[in-house]
Structures are given as C-alpha cells and as structure tokens.
Design a protein around this motif. Sequence first.
Motif, PDB file in Angstrom:
ATOM      1  N   PRO A 139      -9.253  -2.304  -1.544  1.00 53.00           N
ATOM      2  CA  PRO A 139      -7.943  -1.897  -1.016  1.00 53.00           C
ATOM      3  C   PRO A 139      -7.711  -2.332   0.427  1.00 53.00           C
ATOM      4  O   PRO A 139      -8.635  -2.342   1.244  1.00 53.00           O
ATOM      5  CB  PRO A 139      -7.987  -0.373  -1.111  1.00 53.00           C
ATOM      6  CG  PRO A 139      -9.441  -0.027  -1.050  1.00 53.00           C
ATOM      7  CD  PRO A 139     -10.132  -1.149  -1.797  1.00 53.00           C
ATOM      8  N   ARG A 140      -6.482  -2.680   0.711  1.00 56.06           N
ATOM      9  CA  ARG A 140      -6.082  -2.877   2.107  1.00 56.06           C
ATOM     10  C   ARG A 140      -5.976  -1.492   2.747  1.00 56.06           C
ATOM     11  O   ARG A 140      -5.477  -0.560   2.119  1.00 56.06           O
ATOM     12  CB  ARG A 140      -4.758  -3.618   2.179  1.00 56.06           C
ATOM     13  CG  ARG A 140      -4.822  -4.991   1.515  1.00 56.06           C
ATOM     14  CD  ARG A 140      -3.493  -5.711   1.595  1.00 56.06           C
ATOM     15  NE  ARG A 140      -3.524  -6.935   0.808  1.00 56.06           N
ATOM     16  CZ  ARG A 140      -4.014  -8.102   1.222  1.00 56.06           C
ATOM     17  NH1 ARG A 140      -4.503  -8.187   2.453  1.00 56.06           N
ATOM     18  NH2 ARG A 140      -4.019  -9.174   0.448  1.00 56.06           N
ATOM     19  N   PRO A 141      -6.419  -1.328   3.982  1.00 57.76           N
ATOM     20  CA  PRO A 141      -6.476   0.026   4.560  1.00 57.76           C
ATOM     21  C   PRO A 141      -5.136   0.746   4.618  1.00 57.76           C
ATOM     22  O   PRO A 141      -5.012   1.876   4.143  1.00 57.76           O
ATOM     23  CB  PRO A 141      -7.061  -0.229   5.953  1.00 57.76           C
ATOM     24  CG  PRO A 141      -7.868  -1.472   5.789  1.00 57.76           C
ATOM     25  CD  PRO A 141      -7.107  -2.319   4.821  1.00 57.76           C
ATOM     26  N   VAL A 142      -4.125   0.115   5.228  1.00 63.78           N
ATOM     27  CA  VAL A 142      -2.833   0.800   5.407  1.00 63.78           C
ATOM     28  C   VAL A 142      -1.711  -0.068   4.838  1.00 63.78           C
ATOM     29  O   VAL A 142      -1.533  -1.212   5.254  1.00 63.78           O
ATOM     30  CB  VAL A 142      -2.550   1.095   6.898  1.00 63.78           C
ATOM     31  CG1 VAL A 142      -1.163   1.732   7.067  1.00 63.78           C
ATOM     32  CG2 VAL A 142      -3.624   2.019   7.468  1.00 63.78           C
ATOM     33  N   VAL A 143      -0.982   0.498   3.896  1.00 63.10           N
ATOM     34  CA  VAL A 143       0.186  -0.167   3.320  1.00 63.10           C
ATOM     35  C   VAL A 143       1.439   0.449   3.928  1.00 63.10           C
ATOM     36  O   VAL A 143       1.640   1.665   3.871  1.00 63.10           O
ATOM     37  CB  VAL A 143       0.209  -0.011   1.790  1.00 63.10           C
ATOM     38  CG1 VAL A 143       1.551  -0.475   1.215  1.00 63.10           C
ATOM     39  CG2 VAL A 143      -0.940  -0.794   1.156  1.00 63.10           C
ATOM     40  N   GLY A 144       2.263  -0.391   4.521  1.00 64.93           N
ATOM     41  CA  GLY A 144       3.540   0.066   5.052  1.00 64.93           C
ATOM     42  C   GLY A 144       4.631  -0.132   4.023  1.00 64.93           C
ATOM     43  O   GLY A 144       4.788  -1.234   3.477  1.00 64.93           O
ATOM     44  N   ILE A 145       5.378   0.924   3.726  1.00 63.01           N
ATOM     45  CA  ILE A 145       6.474   0.857   2.760  1.00 63.01           C
ATOM     46  C   ILE A 145       7.773   1.156   3.495  1.00 63.01           C
ATOM     47  O   ILE A 145       7.930   2.235   4.080  1.00 63.01           O
ATOM     48  CB  ILE A 145       6.269   1.857   1.609  1.00 63.01           C
ATOM     49  CG1 ILE A 145       5.014   1.484   0.815  1.00 63.01           C
ATOM     50  CG2 ILE A 145       7.497   1.894   0.696  1.00 63.01           C
ATOM     51  CD1 ILE A 145       4.659   2.479  -0.276  1.00 63.01           C
TER      52      ILE A 145
END
Length: 509
Positions: A139-145
């Motif tokens: 997983p990528r650490p932080v996903v911005g939505i």
Amino acid sequence: MTATPDVHTPASFTGTGTIRNPATGDVAGEVRWTDPADVAHIAAGLRAAQTEWAARGAKGRAKVLARYAVWLGEHRDEIERLLIAETGKSAVDASQEVPLIIMIASYYIKTMEQALAPETRPAALPFMAIKKIAVHYRPRPVVGIIAPWNYPVANALMDAIGALAAGCAVLLKPSERTPLTAELLLRGWLESGAPEVLALAQGAREVSEAVIDTSDFIQFTGSSATGAKVMERAARRLTPVSLELGGKDPMIVLEDADVDLAAHAAVWGAMFNAGQTCVSVERVYVVDVVYDRFVAAVVRDVQNLSTGAGEGHAFGAMIDESQVAVTERHVQDALTKGARALTGGRRPVGSGSFYPPTVLVDVDHSMMCMTEETFGPTLPIMKVADAAEAVRLANDSPYGLSASVFSGDAERAEAVAVQLDCGAVNINDVISNLMCTTAPMGGWKSSGMGVRFGGAEGIRKFCRQEAVVAPRTNVGAGGNYYNNSLRALKRMNSMMTKMALIGPKRAAK
C-alpha cells in the motif's frame, strides 16, 4: 460521478462556515475550515498510523470495514437526512448513496485478501525456471481523495473503501459545498472502532493543493479542466493520480428498441439527482422510424415528475446558482439556434436552486447542450438515420465516460457498444455499470485517467507493485558474472539467444 469545478468559491476559507440547503436556504450546519498549513501535520499523523493498519493484513482490515458497513446501514436515515439538508436532493436521490457504498464495501470485504495476495508468475523461458517470481502489492502510505459535491457519500467512500482495504491511510478533502456529510462519515468510522487512518481536510483550492502536496497518491473527481490542474501539481512530486472527470454520455435508441423502456431509462438517467451525475444521459440519438414515439414517451414521463427537496418528490434542487446558470445558458443557446423545449426550458419563479426537467428537440452539434457538459436536468434528443450515424455522432465528443444502447437484439447492441469510445456501455439500461462492483469504472479521452472502484483494480490501484525474484536452486547462479571466463560467457549468451528465439520463430511461421 463527476461534479463541475467550484468556480465561484474562494481559494481558501478561514474559521468556520455556514452551510445552507440550496432548496430552501435553511441552515444545514456549521463547519470548521482547515488551515492549509495544518494539512501536512494531518498527513503526518495518518502516515504514522498507516503502518499498524497495513500490518493488520487483509483479514484484519476486512473486519474493520465490515463493522463500518454495518454502521452505515444502521445510520442510513441520519445520513440521508443530512444529504437532503446539505444538497437539496429529493428523498429518492438521497436514498441511492448508502446502499451503493455498502455494496462496494461488501464486495471488497469478500475479495480483498485474494486481490492483495502475492501473485506467482511463471518463468518466461525454460532456463529461467530456476527462479521463483512473485509480485507483491504494497500500500501507498497516504491516499489523498478530492471529492465533489454531487454525491457526498458515494464519491468520498467508493474510493476511500478501496484505499483503506489496500492498507492505506486516507486524507479526504470533500467539496466545500458539502462538508457536513464527510464529518458524519468520519464520525461513523471512529464509532465503528476503526483506527485513525481516515482524516478530513475541509476547505477549497488551497487545501486541495496541500492535500496533493502531502499525499502519495491522488484520486480526484471533478471537471476535466480542474483534473488537468490536479495532475500538473501532482507531477511536481511525481505523485500518481487517478482522475474521473467530465462526461457527455450518449444514449442510442435503435429502431428495434423497446421504446417505452428506452424512454423510462432516458428520463431517469438524465434527471436523476437533477442531472448532476457524471454518467447521466446528456444526449440521445434516436433512429428516425421510432423518433416520434420515443419523444412522446419521454415527454409523458417527464410531466409526471414531482419537483422538490426531501420526501414525496422525485426531482430535487441543483447545488447552487452557478449550476443553474450553466443549465440556463445551454438551454438558451439551443433555443436561440432553433431547438424547441417540449418541457421546462425556463426557470420557475420562486426560491431555491431549482431548474425544471427540460426536454429539447430539433437539436444538433452546433449547440452547447449536445457538446458541452451541462450537469443539469436537460434531455436533448436528436433524430438520426441509422446506427452508423448514431455511433459517429456519439463519438464526436472530447468526452468518453459511459454510454447506453437500446435494441431488441442484444448481440446487435453489443456490436454497436464496442464501437463507442468510452469506458463503459450499458445495454438496454443506464448507469447500471456503477452497481457492477466486479467491473472497473473509468473514462476515456477527457473523461479521465485510470479507474475508480470495481474489481481487483479498485484496490490494487492504491498499491505499489514489488517483484521479488528468489532462487529455486543455486544451479546456474552467476553464469553471466564477470568472474566467469569469456568462453563461458559466450556460451551462456548464445544459449540464451537460441532459447529466446524459439517462440518468435514459431510465431513468425
């Protein structure tokens, strides 16, 4: 489910703000705006929490997501009341969002372990069988939505659920027009016993920019013009993006179609959520022999729609005056150029951001209603000679999100469908691809890049792929290292070339 850009809002907000119902002007609630300077701190907290979240594994995360899905179901009435208060939706429109998210969550809960399991890959050539090859999804650490206002639950969570399932933390920036629903969704995440790997950043452009600057992946839903700006800013740090952007979805009605079914679908597909849906029916091409019957059936159905927010209505308000203005401009442009409005066509006198469902005929591609995204309750209908003309006109667009084809012959409809330049086509239905959780949803051309939810792709998109190559045996190891003799290296390279050419030589015959 794309929404148009917030062109009439300032770059940033400070302090607190009041959110009003666009249908009535009543206060829906208060929101505290995020200082853009604080976004990096929020992202850092998510990044720290994400490590433990990923370590739980797919099974552990699935249990948390299951509890959240239960919470959403148990609080559906509360969520829908807030949706109506914040957006002016009708009760019919508001009732669609939570069930869709529960469907998506249910699918991922059942499939996420398999989707994220390391994949073994065979050796491409026999001499490489000495290696074990595995592809891991990390997983990528932080996903911005960055989510729009038209579906405050669906557009936030259909991406967030997949990212959380993958093991990412999520930094959600809801639209400044609909921040309250996001606060409720976050409350539910925490009340269901989930860790603090979901956080909000409330605000407008400057907050969005800060989210892009501090995230490891960006999912943006909005207009094509704003999507290009998001991608440009993300490129500064080579941050990958997934974009679902504008649409101008066509419907094709062939001469052997069930006309009543097609008319019902067109009205629902065009008018649902007051036309504020990325995959709404925005233009219809009808073969001439059934054109008059189709138009009459559409007008009949539209005249039966009841307009108003909340209970007892099928058709709600638009989000604000700027969206009404776009619809008015497109309708007026069409009327000026010779189109006729068989229903609606003029905003009613009274309060609220309402525009009547408007059926336009005698339209062509010189009119904005046929070429630009309206994102409002219009249904322009154009007569065509045959399927070939319908396909040509449907593809005459910079957009390519989805489409629909109506025919009594399913095989013929599918043959037409695969000629359309778009990410999804519904046959004898509209918008139903959104409920097909096993299929990826995405657009072509100016309608986007990548896919959103659906299938394993909806989880894996939030991961980095890592190939791990391990030895099965020490035999053959180091055969082409420098410490071998030149003769041995020559023999090795000759053998590799001969074996690699076996397949091409066979294929070339």
